[in-house]
Design a protein around this motif. Structure first.
Motif, PDB file in Angstrom:
ATOM      1  N   VAL A   4       0.862  -1.186   0.000  1.00  0.00           N
ATOM      2  CA  VAL A   4       0.000   0.000   0.000  1.00  0.00           C
ATOM      3  C   VAL A   4       0.894   1.229   0.000  1.00  0.00           C
ATOM      4  O   VAL A   4       1.779   1.365   0.854  1.00  0.00           O
ATOM      5  CB  VAL A   4      -0.932   0.020   1.228  1.00  0.00           C
ATOM      6  N   LEU A   5       0.677   2.102  -0.957  1.00  0.00           N
ATOM      7  CA  LEU A   5       1.466   3.322  -1.071  1.00  0.00           C
ATOM      8  C   LEU A   5       0.830   4.442  -0.262  1.00  0.00           C
ATOM      9  O   LEU A   5      -0.325   4.785  -0.475  1.00  0.00           O
ATOM     10  CB  LEU A   5       1.568   3.739  -2.536  1.00  0.00           C
ATOM     11  N   PHE A   6       1.593   5.005   0.674  1.00  0.00           N
ATOM     12  CA  PHE A   6       1.165   6.201   1.397  1.00  0.00           C
ATOM     13  C   PHE A   6       1.836   7.403   0.727  1.00  0.00           C
ATOM     14  O   PHE A   6       3.066   7.516   0.760  1.00  0.00           O
ATOM     15  CB  PHE A   6       1.618   6.158   2.865  1.00  0.00           C
ATOM     16  N   ALA A 101      -1.098  -2.237  -4.529  1.00  0.00           N
ATOM     17  CA  ALA A 101      -2.481  -2.698  -4.580  1.00  0.00           C
ATOM     18  C   ALA A 101      -3.456  -1.582  -4.239  1.00  0.00           C
ATOM     19  O   ALA A 101      -4.636  -1.645  -4.606  1.00  0.00           O
ATOM     20  CB  ALA A 101      -2.677  -3.865  -3.615  1.00  0.00           C
ATOM     21  N   ALA A 102      -2.986  -0.569  -3.520  1.00  0.00           N
ATOM     22  CA  ALA A 102      -3.850   0.540  -3.117  1.00  0.00           C
ATOM     23  C   ALA A 102      -2.985   1.758  -2.813  1.00  0.00           C
ATOM     24  O   ALA A 102      -1.771   1.644  -2.592  1.00  0.00           O
ATOM     25  CB  ALA A 102      -4.685   0.174  -1.886  1.00  0.00           C
ATOM     26  N   VAL A 103      -3.629   2.903  -2.796  1.00  0.00           N
ATOM     27  CA  VAL A 103      -2.948   4.172  -2.513  1.00  0.00           C
ATOM     28  C   VAL A 103      -3.721   4.907  -1.425  1.00  0.00           C
ATOM     29  O   VAL A 103      -4.955   4.911  -1.426  1.00  0.00           O
ATOM     30  CB  VAL A 103      -2.865   5.062  -3.770  1.00  0.00           C
ATOM     31  N   TYR A 104      -2.985   5.532  -0.517  1.00  0.00           N
ATOM     32  CA  TYR A 104      -3.615   6.276   0.581  1.00  0.00           C
ATOM     33  C   TYR A 104      -2.918   7.609   0.788  1.00  0.00           C
ATOM     34  O   TYR A 104      -1.686   7.676   0.824  1.00  0.00           O
ATOM     35  CB  TYR A 104      -3.560   5.447   1.874  1.00  0.00           C
ATOM     36  N   TYR A 105      -3.701   8.684   0.904  1.00  0.00           N
ATOM     37  CA  TYR A 105      -3.198  10.028   1.159  1.00  0.00           C
ATOM     38  C   TYR A 105      -3.687  10.514   2.523  1.00  0.00           C
ATOM     39  O   TYR A 105      -4.880  10.786   2.695  1.00  0.00           O
ATOM     40  CB  TYR A 105      -3.743  11.012   0.123  1.00  0.00           C
ATOM     41  N   PRO A 106      -2.807  10.642   3.517  1.00  0.00           N
ATOM     42  CA  PRO A 106      -3.194  11.281   4.782  1.00  0.00           C
ATOM     43  C   PRO A 106      -3.172  12.797   4.628  1.00  0.00           C
ATOM     44  O   PRO A 106      -2.668  13.320   3.623  1.00  0.00           O
ATOM     45  CB  PRO A 106      -2.118  10.804   5.754  1.00  0.00           C
ATOM     46  N   GLY A 107      -3.699  13.474   5.631  1.00  0.00           N
ATOM     47  CA  GLY A 107      -3.766  14.925   5.546  1.00  0.00           C
ATOM     48  C   GLY A 107      -2.769  15.660   6.420  1.00  0.00           C
ATOM     49  O   GLY A 107      -1.580  15.360   6.413  1.00  0.00           O
ATOM     50  N   GLY A 108      -3.283  16.607   7.218  1.00  0.00           N
ATOM     51  CA  GLY A 108      -2.443  17.649   7.776  1.00  0.00           C
ATOM     52  C   GLY A 108      -2.522  18.804   6.791  1.00  0.00           C
ATOM     53  O   GLY A 108      -2.905  18.617   5.622  1.00  0.00           O
ATOM     54  N   HIS A 109      -2.162  19.999   7.199  1.00  0.00           N
ATOM     55  CA  HIS A 109      -2.236  21.123   6.265  1.00  0.00           C
ATOM     56  C   HIS A 109      -1.172  21.073   5.174  1.00  0.00           C
ATOM     57  O   HIS A 109      -1.261  21.812   4.194  1.00  0.00           O
ATOM     58  CB  HIS A 109      -2.118  22.453   7.024  1.00  0.00           C
TER      59      HIS A 109
END
Length: 231
Positions: A4-6, A101-109
């Protein structure tokens, strides 16, 4: 085991409307909770940042007022330290999406400063949406959607149901009248169908391969929904 790509912001500050550089980075909870969710299920997490810079964790996200008290703050600090992938990111520019297999983007400003205008991230998102790659994006992470424009000038998130950090939450966080632009406004402008939930409460929107979460409290549910798409 799947990877999983962050995709994590590399920004250490967020420039406000008056030119002030507000210290920021990635929000701890939005990395720690999904990381635990994916790794506990046997998946490997790889962190990518623009230029491969080691990401800055927003110091506010480690404070007791944002983590449920002193004990929560101590746990969060320890948990962040345990995410070794944050200390050895790869270059976003070198990512081959076929490897994940999947991609995920966390936040924060932070994403408001860099990923919102990062063309490498934009191309990755266009590819993810065109190939129905499971994609999770939380809080201010949807700022990256602004750069996801096709060769024909169309944003791939136009018409899609999404959520993200709301104008109300930005105002309550103290930045509503300080920001150069507001995330909710820009997502609406690009043509996304923005679905606003109660401020600070979990709100996750699933639209096909796309999972979006409104705020830090939504990161756990968003990770679970993304994990279901990996099953």
């Amino acid at each position: 085991m799947s990877k999983v790509l962050f995709v994590v912001t590399g920004a250490e500050y967020w420039e406000l409307a008056d030119g002030t550089k507000h210290p920021t980075g990635v929000w701890a909870e939005e990395v720690v909770v999904p990381h635990e969710t994916f790794t506990s299920a046997g998946h490997e997490v790889v962190v990518a940042t623009p230029g491969g810079v080691v990401p800055q964790v927003d110091k506010r996200s480690l404070l007791p007022e944002y983590t449920g008290g002193q004990e929560g703050a101590a746990r969060m600090v320890e948990a962040v330290a345990g995410v070794e992938e944050l200390r050895k990111p790869i270059r976003l520019e070198d990512v081959d999406l076929d490897d994940y297999a999947a991609v995920y983007y966390p936040g924060g400003h932070g994403p408001m400063e860099d990923l919102a205008v990062d063309q490498n991230s934009g191309r990755l998102l266009v590819t993810a949406m065109r190939t129905d790659k499971p994609l999770g994006i939380v809080c201010h992470g949807p700022a990256a959607m602004l750069a996801a424009v096709t060769e024909g000038g169309v944003n791939v998130f136009a018409g899609r149901r999404v959520t993200g950090f709301t104008n109300v939450e930005e105002a309550q966080a103290g930045f509503g009248d300080k920001a150069r632009w507001l995330l909710q406004d820009r997502l609406v402008e690009l043509g996304a169908q923005f679905q606003e939930g109660t401020a600070w409460a979990p709100n996750v929107v699933v639209d096909g391969n796309l999972v979006t979460g409104q705020n830090p409290a939504s990161s756990a549910q968003a990770a679970v929904e993304l994990l279901r798409k990996l099953a």
